[in-house]
Write a protein that holds these residues in place. Structure first.
Motif, mmCIF file in Angstrom:
data_model
loop_
_atom_site.group_PDB
_atom_site.id
_atom_site.type_symbol
_atom_site.label_atom_id
_atom_site.label_comp_id
_atom_site.label_asym_id
_atom_site.label_seq_id
_atom_site.Cartn_x
_atom_site.Cartn_y
_atom_site.Cartn_z
ATOM 1 N N SER A 149 2.990 -2.608 5.330
ATOM 2 C CA SER A 149 4.574 -1.638 6.084
ATOM 3 C C SER A 149 5.686 -2.761 5.015
ATOM 4 C CB SER A 149 4.504 -1.662 7.282
ATOM 5 O OG SER A 149 3.250 -0.230 7.646
ATOM 6 N N TRP A 189 1.961 5.101 -1.929
ATOM 7 C CA TRP A 189 2.819 5.229 -0.385
ATOM 8 C C TRP A 189 2.483 7.174 -0.619
ATOM 9 C CZ3 TRP A 189 -0.356 3.637 3.203
ATOM 10 C CH2 TRP A 189 -0.454 3.808 4.369
ATOM 11 N N THR A 191 0.720 9.469 1.172
ATOM 12 C CA THR A 191 -0.594 10.149 2.544
ATOM 13 C C THR A 191 -0.203 11.057 3.791
ATOM 14 O OG1 THR A 191 0.900 8.187 3.828
ATOM 15 C CG2 THR A 191 -0.882 7.109 2.361
ATOM 16 N N ARG A 195 4.676 8.375 6.194
ATOM 17 C CA ARG A 195 4.592 8.491 5.504
ATOM 18 C C ARG A 195 5.904 7.709 5.359
ATOM 19 N NH1 ARG A 195 2.968 12.272 2.034
ATOM 20 N NH2 ARG A 195 5.147 13.651 1.207
ATOM 21 N N GLN A 198 5.755 3.511 4.290
ATOM 22 C CA GLN A 198 5.861 2.830 2.756
ATOM 23 C C GLN A 198 5.624 2.125 2.788
ATOM 24 O OE1 GLN A 198 7.341 4.932 0.022
ATOM 25 N NE2 GLN A 198 6.933 6.434 1.786
ATOM 26 N N SER A 199 4.201 1.881 3.411
ATOM 27 C CA SER A 199 2.976 1.337 3.220
ATOM 28 C C SER A 199 2.816 1.145 1.996
ATOM 29 C CB SER A 199 1.782 0.587 4.426
ATOM 30 O OG SER A 199 3.090 1.189 5.733
ATOM 31 N N ASN A 200 3.498 0.686 0.751
ATOM 32 C CA ASN A 200 2.519 0.629 -0.645
ATOM 33 C C ASN A 200 1.790 -0.913 -0.544
ATOM 34 O OD1 ASN A 200 4.409 2.596 -1.930
ATOM 35 N ND2 ASN A 200 6.158 1.604 -0.859
#
Length: 388
Positions: A149, A189, A191, A195, A198-200
């Motif tokens: 995150s 990310w 999902t 959203r 932005q937990s890339n």
């Protein structure tokens, strides 16, 4: 005025309305909550744990309030607050090893949590990331971290990995500065919910952390180092607060829908229907059982209560109860609100998608049950050691 009141005043109704409006936009566009983060930073919210009189209880109450407006914002901000909360908890217990986290958070740095790994059900007790000694006290980290995150905004990323070069493997914890080479952030990310967080994924490709930014070297497996308790306590209680905020908002929306809707068949407000009333009442009752548990556990962490071997059982149990209750409450609220909830722009529809994420955060229900069983029954007996 205590810190809880001060933080509540920062999150006034006007601010929450702005955040709620932007939460819908960010969810629809699958983008980061830049505006929310800028406002929170300007208010000094991100440095809450570094302020005089700071407490986990006060921050937890504020995070629950924030989550009623923008769950993804609150969830992502949690990851920064976990690190600053860990630093404060350790400091309160005489360990200044993470004082620099509090100092840098006060100066505007944003911390993020880069510990999760695909397939690592040992959580903090093992790692698939390789930590290679540099020979100068630092380490090079190679691996992949998921659910990172604050990916667009962090300036400090806490990671850990396993050094297997010695006689016994050790788990090494340190912080990456954003400007360093040797890592990349994936654009992956997309999902169902949460959203805006932005937990890339973060790919570590030999990124070097110097000795000055390495703050722990621990054995593989469960251990009694205060860092482990500090992370679990802050992570689980702050997480529970976010999902309690989702549940709280769902109860409010359910009550509003019951008062607003009208039955054509009965020519009466939905709020007069016994089934509708029962659903709203059940939702409210479920959440009323969660709020005090969160509040009391946070206060006990602040007060350094001694629960001995029961501490981890209490923490993981709180997480499971809070996320499960919030999910049930959102479902009840949707039943009250009706088919309008099924449209993507509906707030309850968004909460339904957001609340599903609760089951994927550690600890999982299976892991939590194992932790609680061990606290009450001890470890599983070794059959080979039993006599006939």
């Amino acid at each position: 005025m205590d810190r809880a009141q001060l933080l509540a005043e920062l999150l006034d109704e006007e601010l929450l309305q702005r955040f709620r409006f932007r939460a819908a936009e960010a969810d629809r566009e699958n983008r980061f909550f830049d505006e929310d983060l800028a406002e929170l930073a300007e208010l000094g919210y991100l440095a809450a744990f570094a302020q005089p009189g700071a407490s986990l209880q006060a921050v937890v109450r504020a995070q629950r309030r924030l989550a009623t407006a923008a769950p993804a914002t609150a969830l992502a901000v949690n990851m920064h607050l976990v690190w600053t909360g860990v630093a404060k908890l350790l400091k309160d217990r005489g360990d200044d090893s993470l004082q620099f986290v509090l100092d840098e958070a006060s100066a505007g740095e944003i911390f993020a949590f880069g510990n999760s790994e695909t397939g690592n059900d040992s959580v903090l007790f093992d790692s698939t990331t390789v930590a290679e000694p540099t020979g100068r006290g630092g380490y090079r980290f190679t691996g992949k971290k998921i659910f990172t995150s604050l990916s667009p905004a962090w300036t400090r990323l806490g990671v850990f990995g396993k050094d297997s070069s010695g006689t016994e493997p050790v788990l090494v914890h340190g912080f990456i500065d954003r400007g360093q080479p040797g890592y990349s952030i994936a654009d992956d990310w997309d999902t169902l919910g949460m959203r805006a967080s932005q937990s890339n994924s973060t790919v570590l490709d030999g990124v070097e952390i110097p000795a000055a930014r390495i703050f722990r070297e621990l054995p593989v497996g469960p251990n009694a180092d205060p860092l482990i308790f500090a992370i679990f306590a802050n992570f689980e209680i702050l997480l529970a607060a976010v999902y309690a905020g989702i549940g709280e908002r769902a109860v409010t929306l359910a009550a509003e829908a019951a008062k607003r809707r009208r039955s054509l068949k009965n020519d009466a407000p939905a709020a007069s229907d016994p089934l509708i009333r029962a659903r709203v009442a059940k939702a409210a009752m479920l959440m009323d059982g969660i709020y005090p548990q969160i509040d009391v556990l946070a206060a006990e962490v602040d007060g350094q209560a001694d629960h001995g071997t029961q501490w981890f059982a209490k923490l993981v149990g709180l997480k499971i109860r809070s996320t499960a209750a919030a999910r049930e409450v959102v479902d009840l609220a949707i039943q009250v609100n009706g088919g309008a909830s099924y449209f993507t722009g509906n707030e309850l529809g968004r909460l339904y998608r957001d609340v599903l994420a609760g089951q994927f955060h550690p600890s999982s229900e299976d892991s939590a049950l194992g932790t609680i069983a061990t606290a009450w029954l001890g470890p599983v007996p070794d059959p080979a050691g039993e006599s006939d």
